[in-house]
Design a protein around this motif. Structure first.
Motif, PDB file in Angstrom:
ATOM      1  N   LEU A   1     -26.503  65.250  23.330  1.00 17.33           N
ATOM      2  CA  LEU A   1     -26.338  63.936  24.272  1.00 17.33           C
ATOM      3  C   LEU A   1     -26.336  62.143  23.397  1.00 17.33           C
ATOM      4  O   LEU A   1     -27.229  62.232  22.172  1.00 17.33           O
ATOM      5  N   PRO A   2     -25.901  61.673  23.763  1.00 19.70           N
ATOM      6  CA  PRO A   2     -25.984  60.083  23.651  1.00 19.70           C
ATOM      7  C   PRO A   2     -27.597  59.736  23.396  1.00 19.70           C
ATOM      8  O   PRO A   2     -28.009  59.774  23.971  1.00 19.70           O
TER       9      PRO A   2
ATOM     10  N   LEU B   1     -34.916  65.285  25.941  1.00 20.21           N
ATOM     11  CA  LEU B   1     -34.537  64.475  25.718  1.00 20.21           C
ATOM     12  C   LEU B   1     -34.156  64.370  24.085  1.00 20.21           C
ATOM     13  O   LEU B   1     -33.050  64.093  23.170  1.00 20.21           O
ATOM     14  N   GLY B   2     -35.328  63.708  23.279  1.00 23.21           N
ATOM     15  CA  GLY B   2     -34.788  63.607  21.453  1.00 23.21           C
ATOM     16  C   GLY B   2     -34.433  64.345  20.741  1.00 23.21           C
ATOM     17  O   GLY B   2     -33.723  64.654  19.877  1.00 23.21           O
ATOM     18  N   GLY B   3     -35.447  66.025  21.474  1.00 21.50           N
ATOM     19  CA  GLY B   3     -34.256  67.223  20.513  1.00 21.50           C
ATOM     20  C   GLY B   3     -33.278  67.446  20.582  1.00 21.50           C
ATOM     21  O   GLY B   3     -31.987  67.538  20.308  1.00 21.50           O
ATOM     22  N   ALA B   4     -31.847  67.042  22.264  1.00 22.12           N
ATOM     23  CA  ALA B   4     -30.876  67.046  22.785  1.00 22.12           C
ATOM     24  C   ALA B   4     -29.997  66.151  22.046  1.00 22.12           C
ATOM     25  O   ALA B   4     -29.446  66.163  21.590  1.00 22.12           O
ATOM     26  N   VAL B   5     -31.237  64.792  21.377  1.00 24.05           N
ATOM     27  CA  VAL B   5     -29.785  63.874  20.734  1.00 24.05           C
ATOM     28  C   VAL B   5     -30.044  64.458  19.245  1.00 24.05           C
ATOM     29  O   VAL B   5     -29.047  63.813  18.780  1.00 24.05           O
ATOM     30  N   HIS B   6     -31.101  64.575  19.121  1.00 18.12           N
ATOM     31  CA  HIS B   6     -30.869  65.222  17.158  1.00 18.12           C
ATOM     32  C   HIS B   6     -30.125  65.633  17.224  1.00 18.12           C
ATOM     33  O   HIS B   6     -29.663  65.940  15.994  1.00 18.12           O
TER      34      HIS B   6
ATOM     35  N   THR C   1     -29.146  58.269  26.275  1.00 18.34           N
ATOM     36  CA  THR C   1     -30.267  59.199  27.038  1.00 18.34           C
ATOM     37  C   THR C   1     -31.982  59.311  26.160  1.00 18.34           C
ATOM     38  O   THR C   1     -33.217  58.952  27.647  1.00 18.34           O
ATOM     39  N   HIS C   2     -32.057  59.455  25.244  1.00 20.97           N
ATOM     40  CA  HIS C   2     -33.582  59.178  24.669  1.00 20.97           C
ATOM     41  C   HIS C   2     -33.944  57.544  25.359  1.00 20.97           C
ATOM     42  O   HIS C   2     -35.613  57.963  25.227  1.00 20.97           O
ATOM     43  N   LEU C   3     -33.911  56.641  24.687  1.00 24.96           N
ATOM     44  CA  LEU C   3     -34.427  55.195  24.699  1.00 24.96           C
ATOM     45  C   LEU C   3     -33.906  54.765  26.341  1.00 24.96           C
ATOM     46  O   LEU C   3     -35.695  55.041  26.363  1.00 24.96           O
TER      47      LEU C   3
END
Length: 174
Positions: free
Chosen positions: A125-126, A116-121, A129-131
């Motif tokens: 994604l917002p 998810l961190g990669g998707a946020v980067h 979601t990572h948090l």
């Protein structure tokens, strides 16, 4: 070995927590496209990789630890009377039942946070979601730590003296 695995889980939790806190600095710095923002992201990923690796290693090794020690106890008690063996096998199954789900979910949550961190980067994604995944991962790792801590003690008793351990189980079940 149990101490090393517990330490690995603690390091994974600490790594996830430090990475999460450092992620707040990343989030605040990303609004400005500067070299500082790039350095913050690089540092965040640099913290995340070891945290995820500690999680993967410690949690997968916990699962294998209970499989391996269970096999040792089963082999040692193969000639015990059937009633005693059934109690021991039940205790071994209970240890696996209590530790495998939290270990597996903790392991998968660390992978999920990283993905998810990669998707946020990449802005797919917002950032929330990572948090949110990070908070869930830390909670799952804490659940795993508590479950594993309790099970390691009971497992040590079973490995040291299975008959004495099942006498304790009989007393607890009565």
């Amino acid at each position: 070995m149990a101490i090393a695995l517990t330490l690995g889980t603690l390091l994974a939790i600490a790594g996830l927590a430090v990475t999460s806190v450092q992620g707040f600095a990343v989030a605040s710095g990303l609004s400005a496209v500067t070299p500082l923002a790039k350095a913050l992201v690089t540092r965040h990923v640099g913290y995340a990789i070891p945290a995820v690796l500690f999680s993967l290693f410690s949690q997968s090794m916990v699962i294998f630890f209970f499989i391996g020690t269970g096999r040792l106890v089963k082999d040692e008690t193969a000639r015990y009377p059937e009633a005693e063996r059934r109690l021991i096998l039940k205790a071994l199954a209970d240890l696996k039942r209590r530790t495998s789900p939290p270990a597996t979910l903790a392991l998968l949550s660390a992978i999920g946070v990283f993905v998810l961190g990669g998707a946020v980067h990449t802005r797919a994604l917002p950032s929330w979601t990572h948090l949110a995944a990070s908070v869930v991962a830390i909670a799952l790792h804490l659940w795993a730590l508590v479950a594993e801590w309790r099970a390691f003690g009971e497992n040590a008793l079973l490995m040291a003296d299975p008959r004495r351990a099942i006498d304790g189980l009989r007393g607890r079940d009565a």
